[in-house]
Structures are given as structure tokens and as C-alpha cells.
Design a protein around this motif. Structure first.
Motif, PDB file in Angstrom:
ATOM      1  N   ALA A 166     -10.058  16.358   6.515  1.00 57.82           N
ATOM      2  CA  ALA A 166     -11.139  16.045   5.573  1.00 57.82           C
ATOM      3  C   ALA A 166     -10.764  16.344   4.126  1.00 57.82           C
ATOM      4  O   ALA A 166     -11.106  15.587   3.218  1.00 57.82           O
ATOM      5  CB  ALA A 166     -12.401  16.813   5.953  1.00 57.82           C
ATOM      6  N   SER A 167     -10.068  17.459   3.895  1.00 55.46           N
ATOM      7  CA  SER A 167      -9.779  17.879   2.521  1.00 55.46           C
ATOM      8  C   SER A 167      -8.348  17.650   2.092  1.00 55.46           C
ATOM      9  O   SER A 167      -8.086  17.274   0.952  1.00 55.46           O
ATOM     10  CB  SER A 167     -10.124  19.369   2.365  1.00 55.46           C
ATOM     11  OG  SER A 167     -11.509  19.562   2.353  1.00 55.46           O
ATOM     12  N   ARG A 168      -7.415  17.887   2.980  1.00 56.73           N
ATOM     13  CA  ARG A 168      -6.003  17.791   2.621  1.00 56.73           C
ATOM     14  C   ARG A 168      -5.611  16.446   2.005  1.00 56.73           C
ATOM     15  O   ARG A 168      -4.821  16.402   1.054  1.00 56.73           O
ATOM     16  CB  ARG A 168      -5.153  18.109   3.848  1.00 56.73           C
ATOM     17  CG  ARG A 168      -3.649  18.130   3.621  1.00 56.73           C
ATOM     18  CD  ARG A 168      -3.019  16.759   3.879  1.00 56.73           C
ATOM     19  NE  ARG A 168      -3.468  16.199   5.134  1.00 56.73           N
ATOM     20  CZ  ARG A 168      -3.449  14.908   5.435  1.00 56.73           C
ATOM     21  NH1 ARG A 168      -2.996  14.028   4.549  1.00 56.73           N
ATOM     22  NH2 ARG A 168      -3.884  14.457   6.598  1.00 56.73           N
ATOM     23  N   PRO A 169      -6.140  15.290   2.490  1.00 58.48           N
ATOM     24  CA  PRO A 169      -5.721  14.014   1.890  1.00 58.48           C
ATOM     25  C   PRO A 169      -6.008  13.916   0.396  1.00 58.48           C
ATOM     26  O   PRO A 169      -5.231  13.289  -0.340  1.00 58.48           O
ATOM     27  CB  PRO A 169      -6.519  12.978   2.690  1.00 58.48           C
ATOM     28  CG  PRO A 169      -6.744  13.624   4.015  1.00 58.48           C
ATOM     29  CD  PRO A 169      -6.971  15.061   3.699  1.00 58.48           C
ATOM     30  N   ILE A 170      -7.113  14.479  -0.076  1.00 54.44           N
ATOM     31  CA  ILE A 170      -7.413  14.440  -1.514  1.00 54.44           C
ATOM     32  C   ILE A 170      -6.301  15.129  -2.281  1.00 54.44           C
ATOM     33  O   ILE A 170      -5.787  14.617  -3.283  1.00 54.44           O
ATOM     34  CB  ILE A 170      -8.774  15.098  -1.802  1.00 54.44           C
ATOM     35  CG1 ILE A 170      -9.903  14.285  -1.165  1.00 54.44           C
ATOM     36  CG2 ILE A 170      -8.994  15.239  -3.305  1.00 54.44           C
ATOM     37  CD1 ILE A 170     -11.269  14.933  -1.286  1.00 54.44           C
ATOM     38  N   TRP A 171      -5.929  16.304  -1.802  1.00 52.16           N
ATOM     39  CA  TRP A 171      -4.855  17.087  -2.425  1.00 52.16           C
ATOM     40  C   TRP A 171      -3.559  16.293  -2.397  1.00 52.16           C
ATOM     41  O   TRP A 171      -2.829  16.228  -3.387  1.00 52.16           O
ATOM     42  CB  TRP A 171      -4.712  18.402  -1.666  1.00 52.16           C
ATOM     43  CG  TRP A 171      -3.942  19.491  -2.332  1.00 52.16           C
ATOM     44  CD1 TRP A 171      -4.441  20.534  -3.050  1.00 52.16           C
ATOM     45  CD2 TRP A 171      -2.513  19.671  -2.306  1.00 52.16           C
ATOM     46  NE1 TRP A 171      -3.423  21.349  -3.481  1.00 52.16           N
ATOM     47  CE2 TRP A 171      -2.229  20.843  -3.038  1.00 52.16           C
ATOM     48  CE3 TRP A 171      -1.464  18.964  -1.751  1.00 52.16           C
ATOM     49  CZ2 TRP A 171      -0.937  21.316  -3.224  1.00 52.16           C
ATOM     50  CZ3 TRP A 171      -0.159  19.435  -1.935  1.00 52.16           C
ATOM     51  CH2 TRP A 171       0.088  20.588  -2.662  1.00 52.16           C
ATOM     52  N   GLU A 172      -3.265  15.676  -1.275  1.00 46.82           N
ATOM     53  CA  GLU A 172      -2.012  14.936  -1.112  1.00 46.82           C
ATOM     54  C   GLU A 172      -1.978  13.704  -2.013  1.00 46.82           C
ATOM     55  O   GLU A 172      -0.960  13.427  -2.667  1.00 46.82           O
ATOM     56  CB  GLU A 172      -1.828  14.524   0.348  1.00 46.82           C
ATOM     57  CG  GLU A 172      -0.496  13.841   0.622  1.00 46.82           C
ATOM     58  CD  GLU A 172      -0.214  13.667   2.106  1.00 46.82           C
ATOM     59  OE1 GLU A 172       0.721  12.905   2.430  1.00 46.82           O
ATOM     60  OE2 GLU A 172      -0.917  14.287   2.934  1.00 46.82           O
ATOM     61  N   TYR A 173      -3.071  12.941  -2.064  1.00 48.44           N
ATOM     62  CA  TYR A 173      -3.113  11.769  -2.938  1.00 48.44           C
ATOM     63  C   TYR A 173      -2.885  12.164  -4.387  1.00 48.44           C
ATOM     64  O   TYR A 173      -2.179  11.485  -5.136  1.00 48.44           O
ATOM     65  CB  TYR A 173      -4.461  11.058  -2.809  1.00 48.44           C
ATOM     66  CG  TYR A 173      -4.725  10.430  -1.471  1.00 48.44           C
ATOM     67  CD1 TYR A 173      -3.701   9.911  -0.683  1.00 48.44           C
ATOM     68  CD2 TYR A 173      -6.028  10.344  -0.981  1.00 48.44           C
ATOM     69  CE1 TYR A 173      -3.964   9.341   0.544  1.00 48.44           C
ATOM     70  CE2 TYR A 173      -6.301   9.770   0.255  1.00 48.44           C
ATOM     71  CZ  TYR A 173      -5.257   9.273   1.005  1.00 48.44           C
ATOM     72  OH  TYR A 173      -5.522   8.702   2.223  1.00 48.44           O
ATOM     73  N   PHE A 174      -3.506  13.267  -4.795  1.00 47.73           N
ATOM     74  CA  PHE A 174      -3.362  13.737  -6.168  1.00 47.73           C
ATOM     75  C   PHE A 174      -1.901  14.060  -6.474  1.00 47.73           C
ATOM     76  O   PHE A 174      -1.357  13.641  -7.507  1.00 47.73           O
ATOM     77  CB  PHE A 174      -4.237  14.970  -6.397  1.00 47.73           C
ATOM     78  CG  PHE A 174      -4.011  15.654  -7.720  1.00 47.73           C
ATOM     79  CD1 PHE A 174      -4.580  15.165  -8.878  1.00 47.73           C
ATOM     80  CD2 PHE A 174      -3.217  16.790  -7.808  1.00 47.73           C
ATOM     81  CE1 PHE A 174      -4.374  15.782 -10.107  1.00 47.73           C
ATOM     82  CE2 PHE A 174      -2.993  17.418  -9.022  1.00 47.73           C
ATOM     83  CZ  PHE A 174      -3.576  16.917 -10.175  1.00 47.73           C
ATOM     84  N   PHE A 175      -1.254  14.798  -5.586  1.00 45.55           N
ATOM     85  CA  PHE A 175       0.126  15.202  -5.852  1.00 45.55           C
ATOM     86  C   PHE A 175       1.081  14.013  -5.786  1.00 45.55           C
ATOM     87  O   PHE A 175       2.111  14.006  -6.476  1.00 45.55           O
ATOM     88  CB  PHE A 175       0.553  16.326  -4.902  1.00 45.55           C
ATOM     89  CG  PHE A 175       0.271  17.694  -5.456  1.00 45.55           C
ATOM     90  CD1 PHE A 175       1.257  18.411  -6.112  1.00 45.55           C
ATOM     91  CD2 PHE A 175      -0.998  18.250  -5.368  1.00 45.55           C
ATOM     92  CE1 PHE A 175       0.993  19.665  -6.645  1.00 45.55           C
ATOM     93  CE2 PHE A 175      -1.264  19.494  -5.895  1.00 45.55           C
ATOM     94  CZ  PHE A 175      -0.266  20.217  -6.544  1.00 45.55           C
TER      95      PHE A 175
END
Length: 801
Positions: free
Chosen positions: A673-682
Motif C-alpha cells: 500500500a505504501s512502499r510503491p509511492i516511495w519507490e515511484y518517487f525515488f
């Protein structure tokens, strides 16, 4: 005849004497205080406070109805705007000293039908110091005041300064004040880039803000623009040929309303507003002796926000959240509305807090009539995951309340863990619809397993643990509290501490908690600047405590910053309207753990992003080193991911404001749920070389550890791992319950509209769903290979492997 002449001169001299006495009385302030010389030099124009990003980009403003002004210098105003103004409003501007006798006489003779008698300087006086009076007698006195003030202005300012003051203060309609805001609103341009025909449109608005508004009355606006262009030709600013050519052009409007929600990082700016209001209350303006006013004094707030990172953060949220919302909308509990069973009190409170209810009460409607209205379908706009973030639909107001409360929210904050500078701040999915910020220190949610690194670090720092220390992976009995975890599957084996953190084992974490003790752990959290009030319950080690994203990132800074806790900072300085620095802000940091404990914990946190609950994250991004931890609370109410590199620390949270509304399968876990946001940003940050974020950056190893033998953990990993902690107490459903095509009213993309990498996420979720039928948690199963901790910590390969 002589008698008539004598009477005439008598009346004339008496009138002149009365006029002179009246002017003297006005100048002495008998008809109201006039501005002093110092006030004329620093006129008290209501001016919006402006917020700037780290690179000087204007992010937004704080203003009242008449305070949305942004001053610019004369050199920053198009010459065409100045020429159009003089040609239209005051042809003899450079020839008079504030009062134009010919214009005054013309206005008296023709009763204003052939044009007014006010000069630009007089109009400036009115704009700066008074409202136009509607009483005829009072208006005569006011006009005389304008004359006095105009003469003072002419004596103390150059003609260029008067023109600049005027163009900075005059209203252009739609709550737009000043040439800069007008240029930005109607043409999305800075005022120095205005073309002649664009300048003519804006100056034409001064004749009638509504009548000649190019958005509302385009035909009238064209006619008025052409009148201004004719005046520019008449006064020699344009040739006949130029004027004719320009009059044939349509108005190329590029309208965008300048409001407080427009601009970068609206959630951040709303939090910042409260900080600046507090600062204003505590800081005295030496010019007035009163506290500064955020809405009137034209302060300039310089922040640490990086515009490119902020855009990437908002894009990451917009890329991932529609997919997640689609999955939740397809759940039977949402589609059938059963999620609201037993929660009528929440709907009742939301209904009575709505504008519709309050307006109905003001109109005298009864509760019964209002309740009926909330069950009646009506056309309305609702939030939707599309480019406009809204859609037109027909539904009952009560269904609208349910619809909007069923939207998943998020928070995402990125900062430099060394300097403390906040780089990006996303407090929700859409500020226009949802004003509540989910990042700031006052917004708290259960943090789940994202709290575990703090306990493991304390064990290293205070209890003599090392990453290979064996810990019991069994539920622990805490006298007075019972078993922790209260329920869940513990295999009953022994694993290393590094393994327990990598796979987020609850039972092993409870074992470490028993060695430390709840009270000591709470004291440790407070010591690392997580100051929220916490009761010393054993379950805190599993994240059964409400903390804010701001606090969590504050706590995590010590890992990447060699044991120093660095307060997140987002203001660098505050200036007054003239550019004088009123206060500068420095980063606050203090050492809370040793460098060795910080480095060792950081290296252990490489496990989750290698093969643990966020498996493969580092490899997918191609980073040399990375650390992170997922977190999921009971029933998937909260999903967290906090990760960092040597240069950036970021945290994401996903959940609904009502905690009983949640994703009911493993897409609700922190790693999904949360990790993809972080990954897309990086992904975006690493691709943007202008940001200077290096994929090859490595965590600095403390000097005292460089000569130590690196651990080799290849033979101490338990190869038959028990279920993990994240997702415990969560029931898994079948994949087809969550990945159905949405109804037309879902307002989220259907699968065919989802970007390819988002589809991969859904496919992985389907595959994981099938595999999870034999499990009850989302924690990663250790890979069936050796050398895991050696891969994290380094060291030579064992000969037996």
C-alpha cells in the motif's frame, strides 16, 4: 454693473478663503488623520505574505479579500503596461504635480461625462488610504484629501515610483490586486513579459472590473482593449500600423485563478500558515509597535521545499493511489455498503457538520426536512481520480458523505536526514476536497512494525545485542499484560536479531522488548525526540501506539546521520516586504545514540529492502545502499513504509480517516500500500540528475568500525521461517474479490487505464493472494539460500557455502 463685479469678487475671495481654510484643516488632520511623511515613504498597503521554495520559486500566498497583492519593481513591469496606463488614465502625468487643472475643469464643466478629473496620483491616494465614500458631501471632503495626499506623494516620490505604487495596488477584479497578480491570473505571465495587446486588456479592466472582464464579457473586453490601443497610438506609443494589427488579434486568455490553494505543496503551506501566525503573534513590527500580520504585512517566507521533488512526490501519490482505491472500491463491504453497519453515529456527525445541514438550519428547516433532503438524489460534484480531481454525478448527500469518507488518504514526507531540510510534503490526496493534513506532528496513526527499528537499535545500544544475537521467536508473557503478541503464529524457534528485523517477526520482537522493558523503551523513544505521550505497554514494540509521520521521520534521522537526531526543518528565513531579514532558522540536532549503533541498525535495515517485507526494492532502484521498514496495523487500518538512502529519508502512510474502512487483502500491507509511492518517487529522483541524488552513495562507516571484522551470518539464518508479523490478525480474501472492474460511479481508472507498472503490482498481488491461502500474514518468507546477512553486512564467503 460695478456692484455685480464687487459681489462676484467678494464671493470669489470668500470662497477661496473657505477653500484654503478647508485645505489647511484637512492638512492638519481635522477631517481625519493624513499619512505622515514616513507613512508616505512606506505606505501601509495590504500586501499578501508570500511563500518561496528553496530555489526562489513562488509557492503561494496568504491574504485576505483585499490583501492579495504582490509588489514588483518598476523594472519588472512591461513598458506597454505603463504606456497604456498613462495614455488611458492620465495623458499629462509627466506634466503635473499631482493635480491636473485641465482635467478638473473638464470634469466640472461636463459633470464627468467627458472623463474624470483624477490623476493617477490621486487614484493612488484613494487606493492606498481610503475607500470611496458614497455620501456626496463626504466625497467632496475625500476628494480634497486626495489632492493633499497627491501633492505630498508627488513631492516625496519620483514619477516612476508613483506608477509602480499605483500598479501594485489597483484592483483588477475577481479579488486580484496589483499588476503582477493580474498578469499571472489572466495570462500566466510575469508583468515584465506582457505584450502590448495583453497590457491593454489589463489596463482596460481599470475602467470596469466586471464589465470588461475578458473571461466573463469577452466582446466588451475586446472593445475596451481596442480603445486603450487607440489611446496608445494617439499618444505616440504605437504606430497606426501596429495599432491596427493588434486590434485584429483575439484575446489569448490563459486564465488561472490565484487563490490560496493554487501553487506547490498546499498541505505544507497550510501547516506553515499556522507556524507563521504563531511567529507573527510573538514578534513585534517595529514600524507599528504591533505584532506582524500574516495577511497585511507582505512577509516573505523562504522554505526548504524542493519544487522538483515536491512535484515528483505529488506525481507518485497520483500514480499509485487510484490503483489502490480501485482495489478497495471493488470490495463487497464497500460495494454493498456493509462497511457502514454499526457506524451510523459517524454518518450522523458528518451530516450535521456539513454546509448543507448548517445552511438548512439557517433557513429554518426542521431536522426531519433536512434528513429527508439528505436522502434525495441531487446533482453535485465529487472527488474523482481524474485530471480535474472532480466529476459531475447525481447521488444523495448521504451517499456523498459515504463516498468521500471511503477514499483512501495518504501522507508522504521527504527530508535530508543530515541537514533536516524538508524537501517534499504531501498531506493528502487532494487539498481542494480534503483539507486535513496527515503529515504534521498533530496527526497521529498507529505505526505498526515501522517502530521496530527503534527497539532493535536500543538493544544494540543498551543491552549488548549484536545483529547475530539469537532471539526467541515465541510469544512472551508480560506479567499484568499477558501474552505479546496476544494472537498470531510463532514457530517457537530461535533466530538472529537481524533475521527478526528483516522479516519483521512479532514474537521475536516481543522477546527483545522483554529484555529491554516497556518503560525503558518509552524513555528511549522520548530521548530520540519522539515526544508523544505513550503508556508503557509491551505492545508498543509492535507499533500499537499513535505517532505522526513528522515524529517518525524525526526518529529515523539518527540512523543515517551517525547517531544525531535532526529535527525536520522547513523554514530558512523570514523577510519583511522590503527584503530585510527578520529571523533566520537553524537546524537543531543532538546526538542520541552512538555512531556504531546507528550504522549497525542502518545495515540491518538493508534486510527488508533486500529480501524482507519490501523485497527487491534496492535492486529495482539500482541503489548501492538503501534501508527501510514496512509497517501494517491490525486489520490493515494503517500501512507504512519509511526508507532512506545516505542522502534522503522518506516516509509514506496510507489509510482511511475512519479506521474501520480498510483494504481487506494483502494490498493493504505496508509493502504493497505504501512502499510503491516511495519507490515511484525515488525512480524520478534518481533519474533527475539536476537533483544530485547519487545512486552510488553509501552510508558512512564509523572510523572505529573500519578495522573490525565484518560479521558473516551465512549459517545462522533459520531456513524455515514462521509467518511474519505484518498483517497478523488480518484475514485474506480471494483475489477476484478485489480486482473486479469498478462500477461507473467508482470514478477511478479501470484496469486498461492503469500504467503498465501498476498492472504489475496488481498481478503480483493476485499471485501473492493465491500463495497466501496457506498463510495468514504478509511478512516475507526468507529465501531458500544462505548468506543473507553477509549480503547485508558484507564479509567473505564461507568456504562451506
Amino acid at each position: 454693473m460695478k456692484q455685480v463685479i464687487r459681489v462676484f469678487w467678494k464671493i470669489f475671495f470668500i470662497g477661496f478663503a473657505i477653500f484654503a481654510l478647508l485645505i489647511l484643516a484637512i492638512n492638519l488632520g481635522l477631517f481625519g488623520k493624513l499619512p505622515s511623511l514616513s507613512e508616505l515613504e512606506n505606505p501601509s498597503i495590504l500586501q499578501a505574505t508570500e511563500v518561496y521554495a528553496a530555489d526562489g520559486t513562488l509557492m503561494g500566498k496568504y491574504f485576505l479579500n483585499r490583501g492579495n497583492r504582490s509588489n514588483v519593481d518598476y523594472r519588472d513591469i512591461s513598458k506597454y503596461a505603463v504606456q497604456a496606463l498613462i495614455a488611458t488614465e492620465d495623458e499629462r502625468f509627466y506634466d503635473h504635480s499631482g493635480i491636473d487643472g485641465r482635467s478638473v475643469l473638464r470634469a466640472i464643466v461636463f459633470l464627468g461625462k467627458e472623463g474624470g478629473g483624477s490623476t493617477i496620483t490621486q487614484q493612488l491616494a484613494l487606493n492606498m488610504f481610503a475607500e470611496r465614500s458614497k455620501n456626496p458631501i463626504a466625497r467632496v471632503v475625500q476628494k480634497l484629501k486626495e489632492w493633499v495626499i497627491a501633492i505630498k506623494l508627488e513631492r516625496n516620490f519620483t514619477k516612476e515610483e508613483i506608477l509602480t505604487l499605483y500598479l501594485n495596488t489597483v484592483p483588477f477584479g475577481e479579488n486580484v490586486y496589483g499588476i503582477r497578480n493580474a498578469a499571472l491570473t489572466f495570462f500566466q505571465k510575469e508583468p515584465d513579459r506582457l505584450a502590448p495587446e495583453e497590457a491593454a486588456v489589463l489596463i482596460g479592466l481599470l475602467k470596469g472590473n466586471t464589465l470588461y472582464n475578458p473571461r466573463r464579457n469577452p466582446k466588451a473586453a475586446v472593445n475596451r482593449r481596442n480603445v486603450v490601443l487607440d489611446q496608445m497610438v494617439k499618444n505616440g506609443y504605437l504606430t497606426d500600423e501596429q495599432g491596427t494589427k493588434l486590434k485584429l488579434k483575439p484575446i489569448a486568455l490563459n486564465y488561472r485563478k490565484q487563490d490560496e490553494t493554487a501553487g506547490l505543496a498546499p498541505y505544507f503551506r497550510e501547516v506553515l500558515r499556522d507556524d507563521i501566525k504563531k511567529w507573527c503573534k510573538e514578534t513585534t513590527n517595529p514600524a507599528t509597535g504591533d505584532p506582524y500580520d500574516i495577511y497585511k504585512d507582505g512577509l516573505r517566507i523562504y522554505t526548504t521545499i524542493n519544487p522538483r521533488m515536491q512535484i515528483y512526490a505529488e506525481e507518485a501519490v497520483a500514480k499509485h493511489m487510484p490503483t489502490l482505491q480501485k482495489a478497495m472500491n471493488a470490495q463487497p463491504s464497500i460495494k454493498k455498503g456493509s462497511v457502514w453497519e454499526g457506524h451510523n453515529n459517524i454518518l450522523e456527525a458528518a451530516m450535521k457538520a456539513s454546509d448543507r445541514w448548517k445552511n438548512g438550519k439557517d433557513e429554518g428547516l426542521s431536522d426531519e426536512a433536512l434528513r429527508t433532503s439528505f436522502k434525495t438524489k441531487t446533482p453535485m460534484k465529487v472527488f474523482a481520480w481524474n485530471s480535474r480531481r472532480e466529476t459531475d454525478t447525481i447521488m444523495t448527500p448521504m451517499d456523498s458523505i459515504k463516498y468521500h469518507r471511503q477514499m483512501l488518504q495518504t501522507s508522504f514526507m521527504v527530508m535530508d536526514p543530515i541537514t533536516g531540510e524538508v524537501k517534499a510534503w504531501v498531506g493528502g490526496i487532494d487539498f481542494k476536497t480534503y483539507k486535513y493534513d496527515h503529515v504534521n506532528i498533530n496527526t497521529k496513526r498507529q505505526v505498526g512494525s515501522s517502530i521496530k527499528p527503534f527497539l532493535y537499535c536500543q538493544a544494540l545500544e543498551e543491552a549488548g545485542f549484536t545483529p547475530e544475537t539469537p532471539v526467541e521467536n515465541v510469544a512472551q508473557d508480560f506479567p499484568g499484560f499477558g501474552l505479546v503478541p496476544a494472537k498470531g503464529l510463532c514457530k517457537g524457534n530461535t533466530v538472529t536479531m537481524a533475521t527478526a528485523l528483516t522479516y519483521s517477526y512479532n514474537c521475536a520482537t516481543a522477546y527483545i522488548m522483554k529484555q529491554i522493558g516497556p518503560k525503558r523503551f518509552v524513555e528511549f523513544l522520548h530521548n530520540i525526540n519522539i515526544k508523544s505521550k505513550m503508556d508503557a505497554y509491551p505492545s508498543i514494540c509492535l507499533g500499537a501506539v499513535d505517532l505522526s509521520m513528522y515524529e517518525m521521520l524525526y526518529g529515523y534521522t539518527m540512523f543515517a546521520n551517525n547517531g544525531y537526531s535532526t529535527q525536520p526543518t522547513y523554514i530558512t528565513r523570514i523577510e519583511d516586504r522590503n527584503g530585510n531579514v527578520l529571523e533566520s532558522f537553524q537546524t537543531k540536532m543532538n546526538q542520541v545514540i552512538s555512531e556504531a549503533a546507528a550504522y549497525t541498525t542502518t545495515k540491518m535495515l538493508g534486510g527488508p529492502v533486500e529480501m524482507g517485507t519490501a523485497a527487491g526494492l534496492r535492486a529495482r532502484l539500482g541503489a548501492a545502499e538503501m534501508a527501510g521498514k514496512t509497517g501494517t496495523t491490525n486489520d490493515n487500518a494503517d500501512a507504512w513504509f519509511i526508507g532512506f538512502t545516505p542522502q534522503l529519508l522518506g516516509g509514506t502512510w496510507v489509510g482511511c480517516d475512519d479506521r474501520f474502512i480498510r483494504i481487506e487483502n494483502n494490498l493493504g500491507y505496508g509493502g504493497q500500500a505504501s512502499r510503491p509511492i516511495w519507490e515511484y518517487f525515488f525512480q524520478k529522483v534518481y533519474a533527475d540528475k539536476t537533483l544530485g541524488i547519487d545512486k552510488d552513495a553509501r552510508f558512512a562507516q564509523p572510523e572505529q568500525m573500519k578495522n573490525e571484522v565484518m560479521y558473516d551470518y551465512m549459517n545462522i539464518i533459520d531456513q524455515s521461517a514462521p509467518p511474519g508479523a505484518e498483517g497478523e490478525d488480518q484475514g485474506n480474501g480471494a483475489a477476484d474479490q478485489y480486482l473486479m472492474e469498478p462500477d461507473n460511479n467508482n470514478n477511478v481508472p479501470i484496469e486498461s487505464e492503469i500504467p503498465k507498472d501498476e498492472k504489475d503490482v496488481l498481478k503480483e498481488a493476485r499471485d501473492a493472494e493465491k500463495k497466501s491461502e496457506k498463510k495468514s500474514t504478509d511478512q516475507a518468507e526468507p529465501p531458500k539460500k544462505k548468506g543473507i546477512l553477509r549480503k547485508i553486512f558484507g564479509g567473505k564467503k564461507n568456504k562451506e557455502e
